[in-house]
Write a protein that holds these residues in place. Structure first.
Motif, PDB file in Angstrom:
ATOM      1  N   LYS A 359       0.828  -1.211   0.000  1.00  5.10           N
ATOM      2  CA  LYS A 359       0.000   0.000   0.000  1.00  5.10           C
ATOM      3  C   LYS A 359       0.857   1.254   0.000  1.00  5.10           C
ATOM      4  CE  LYS A 359      -3.634   2.289   2.625  1.00  5.10           C
ATOM      5  NZ  LYS A 359      -4.511   2.239   3.827  1.00  5.10           N
ATOM      6  N   LEU A 360       1.924   1.276   0.770  1.00  6.03           N
ATOM      7  CA  LEU A 360       2.801   2.445   0.812  1.00  6.03           C
ATOM      8  C   LEU A 360       3.509   2.646  -0.513  1.00  6.03           C
ATOM      9  CD1 LEU A 360       4.336   2.059   4.391  1.00  6.03           C
ATOM     10  CD2 LEU A 360       2.552   3.654   3.651  1.00  6.03           C
ATOM     11  N   ARG A 361       3.845   1.613  -1.191  1.00  8.20           N
ATOM     12  CA  ARG A 361       4.525   1.748  -2.472  1.00  8.20           C
ATOM     13  C   ARG A 361       3.580   2.207  -3.581  1.00  8.20           C
ATOM     14  NH1 ARG A 361       8.505  -3.574  -2.721  1.00  8.20           N
ATOM     15  NH2 ARG A 361       9.937  -2.860  -1.062  1.00  8.20           N
ATOM     16  N   SER A 362       2.279   1.917  -3.433  1.00  5.83           N
ATOM     17  CA  SER A 362       1.327   2.275  -4.502  1.00  5.83           C
ATOM     18  C   SER A 362       0.819   3.713  -4.383  1.00  5.83           C
ATOM     19  CB  SER A 362       0.131   1.309  -4.493  1.00  5.83           C
ATOM     20  OG  SER A 362      -0.560   1.397  -3.240  1.00  5.83           O
ATOM     21  N   GLU A 363       0.770   4.263  -3.220  1.00  6.03           N
ATOM     22  CA  GLU A 363       0.255   5.615  -3.017  1.00  6.03           C
ATOM     23  C   GLU A 363       1.399   6.626  -3.014  1.00  6.03           C
ATOM     24  OE1 GLU A 363      -1.967   5.664   0.548  1.00  6.03           O
ATOM     25  OE2 GLU A 363      -3.545   4.303  -0.201  1.00  6.03           O
ATOM     26  N   LEU A 364       1.078   7.876  -3.469  1.00  8.31           N
ATOM     27  CA  LEU A 364       2.063   8.941  -3.464  1.00  8.31           C
ATOM     28  C   LEU A 364       2.154   9.557  -2.077  1.00  8.31           C
ATOM     29  CD1 LEU A 364       1.185  10.777  -6.845  1.00  8.31           C
ATOM     30  CD2 LEU A 364       3.078   9.205  -6.368  1.00  8.31           C
ATOM     31  N   GLN A 365       3.299  10.103  -1.813  1.00  6.09           N
ATOM     32  CA  GLN A 365       3.455  10.765  -0.529  1.00  6.09           C
ATOM     33  C   GLN A 365       2.811  12.151  -0.555  1.00  6.09           C
ATOM     34  OE1 GLN A 365       7.580  10.891   0.335  1.00  6.09           O
ATOM     35  NE2 GLN A 365       7.789   8.629   0.481  1.00  6.09           N
ATOM     36  N   HIS A 366       2.412  12.675   0.604  1.00  6.92           N
ATOM     37  CA  HIS A 366       1.813  14.001   0.697  1.00  6.92           C
ATOM     38  C   HIS A 366       2.846  15.065   0.357  1.00  6.92           C
ATOM     39  CE1 HIS A 366      -1.857  12.362   2.474  1.00  6.92           C
ATOM     40  NE2 HIS A 366      -1.081  11.640   3.289  1.00  6.92           N
ATOM     41  N   GLU A 369       3.655  17.726  -6.183  1.00  6.18           N
ATOM     42  CA  GLU A 369       4.123  16.736  -7.140  1.00  6.18           C
ATOM     43  C   GLU A 369       5.457  17.144  -7.746  1.00  6.18           C
ATOM     44  OE1 GLU A 369       1.152  16.151 -10.029  1.00  6.18           O
ATOM     45  OE2 GLU A 369      -0.342  15.384  -8.607  1.00  6.18           O
TER      46      GLU A 369
END
Length: 376
Positions: A359-366, A369
């Motif tokens: 899940k952490l690898r699939s979502e972008l960080q806050h 961009e």
């Protein structure tokens, strides 16, 4: 015609006393009467009684021994009889016959033997025949000599017990047989390979048949048909019941008769065992050497026991010196504090941890961009 009355015989204990007073062995008495050594042994213990012409011959022999003993007691000195002047008769016991002990001189009879002298006399009396017997048990010459030496070394270490035993020769024989038949010899490098067989072809066949027998049957056969013990004595020395000993003896005889039919007769089997044992020249060590070896072995094990005790005491003292004096509880496992899991050693991830990593690898960080150049 009236039947002839049987010749009177003294009690069994008196028969043995007369024989020992005239320095005769059971084998020598058996040769004079024309019977086996086991038969004379049974007469002296009251198990059986002679009959017919053997009873007359035995009664005449005991009468002559009684007269000779009475003459010796009257004069106070042993007489040099014709029995002592003539050569020793050949006994039907073959190499297993007990040699006649030498007649001591008058001044030696009044002086008691020292323990070393008594041990040397027993060694000279039993060691040669015992070495040949253990060779028939094992088929190995070196093992036979070693078994006899070990048995006498043990006898010297326990000499007060052996000297008071009713049958010192039987005590040593049992110890030699136990050592010779020990199963641990197969793991010794020097006994892994067979020794050269006897030169005669018939001796080789008989020895092979003997070695194919189980050790209990081989020991029973040698004691009964070789040494000449009766069935109760054979059972006692082999530490088995009398019925079990009888079964072992019958099975051993049957196995030998199957391979060698001429030896189905016990008398012929006894004769062939004597010939096979006499064919090997087994020289025993000197009694002084055996006594010295026994004392060296006793000193070695005594020092080894002392060294082991000292090492055990030292180890115990070191443990007491370095051991903690109070109870220290073990470190408890980590606990979660404010949702933060405890630190753990690296290892394989669980299913939940793998799901969280995906899940952490699939979502972008806050945050903003990143700018990426685009091709025009």
């Amino acid at each position: 015609m009236t039947p002839r009355s049987a010749a009177p015989l003294p009690p069994p204990s008196e028969r043995r006393r007369l024989r020992e007073a005239c320095s005769l062995t059971q084998a020598q008495v058996a040769a004079r009467v024309g019977v086996s050594r086991a038969t004379v042994h049974a007469w002296e213990h009251g198990r059986t009684s002679p009959r017919g012409h053997r009873r007359e011959s035995y009664a005449q022999l005991l009468d002559s021994l009684a007269k000779e003993t009475a003459a010796q007691e009257a004069t106070g000195e042993p007489e040099v009889t014709k029995r002592q002047q003539q050569p020793r008769p050949v006994s039907p016991e073959g190499p297993y016959a007990d040699p006649a002990p030498p007649t001591p001189e008058p001044w030696r009879e009044r002086r008691p033997l020292t323990p070393a002298q008594a041990f040397d006399a027993l060694y000279a009396f039993c060691a040669p025949a015992l070495a040949r017997q253990t060779y028939l048990l094992t088929g190995r010459r070196e093992l036979a000599r070693e078994s006899v030496e070990r048995a006498f070394q043990l006898a010297w270490q326990r000499w007060p017990e052996v000297a008071r035993d009713r049958d010192p020769a039987g005590w040593v024989r049992a110890a030699a047989y136990d050592f010779a038949l020990s199963p641990w010899h197969r793991f010794r490098p020097r006994y892994r390979h067979p020794e050269p067989p006897p030169a005669d072809a018939s001796d080789r066949v008989l020895l092979d048949v003997l070695l194919e027998l189980p050790p209990p049957q081989r020991r029973t056969l040698l004691l009964y048909d070789g040494v000449g013990l009766d069935l109760p004595e054979t059972a006692a020395e082999s530490e088995a019941s009398t019925p079990a000993t009888a079964r072992r003896l019958l099975h051993a005889r049957a196995a030998i008769a199957d391979r060698l039919p001429p030896l189905s007769d016990p008398a012929e089997l006894h004769h062939r065992l004597a010939e096979l044992a006499s064919a090997e020249r087994l020289r025993a060590a000197k009694p002084a050497v055996v006594r010295d070896s026994s004392e060296c072995r006793a000193r070695f094990w005594t020092r080894a026991a002392i060294a082991f005790t000292v090492a055990l005491i030292g180890t115990t003292a070191l443990t007491l010196r370095t051991a903690p004096t109070q109870y220290e509880p073990p470190v408890p496992p980590g606990q979660t504090v404010l949702g933060v899991p405890p630190k753990v050693a690296p290892g394989p991830l669980s299913a939940e941890e793998q799901k969280l990593r995906a899940k952490l690898r699939s979502e972008l960080q806050h945050g903003p961009e990143r700018l990426a150049p685009q091709p025009q």
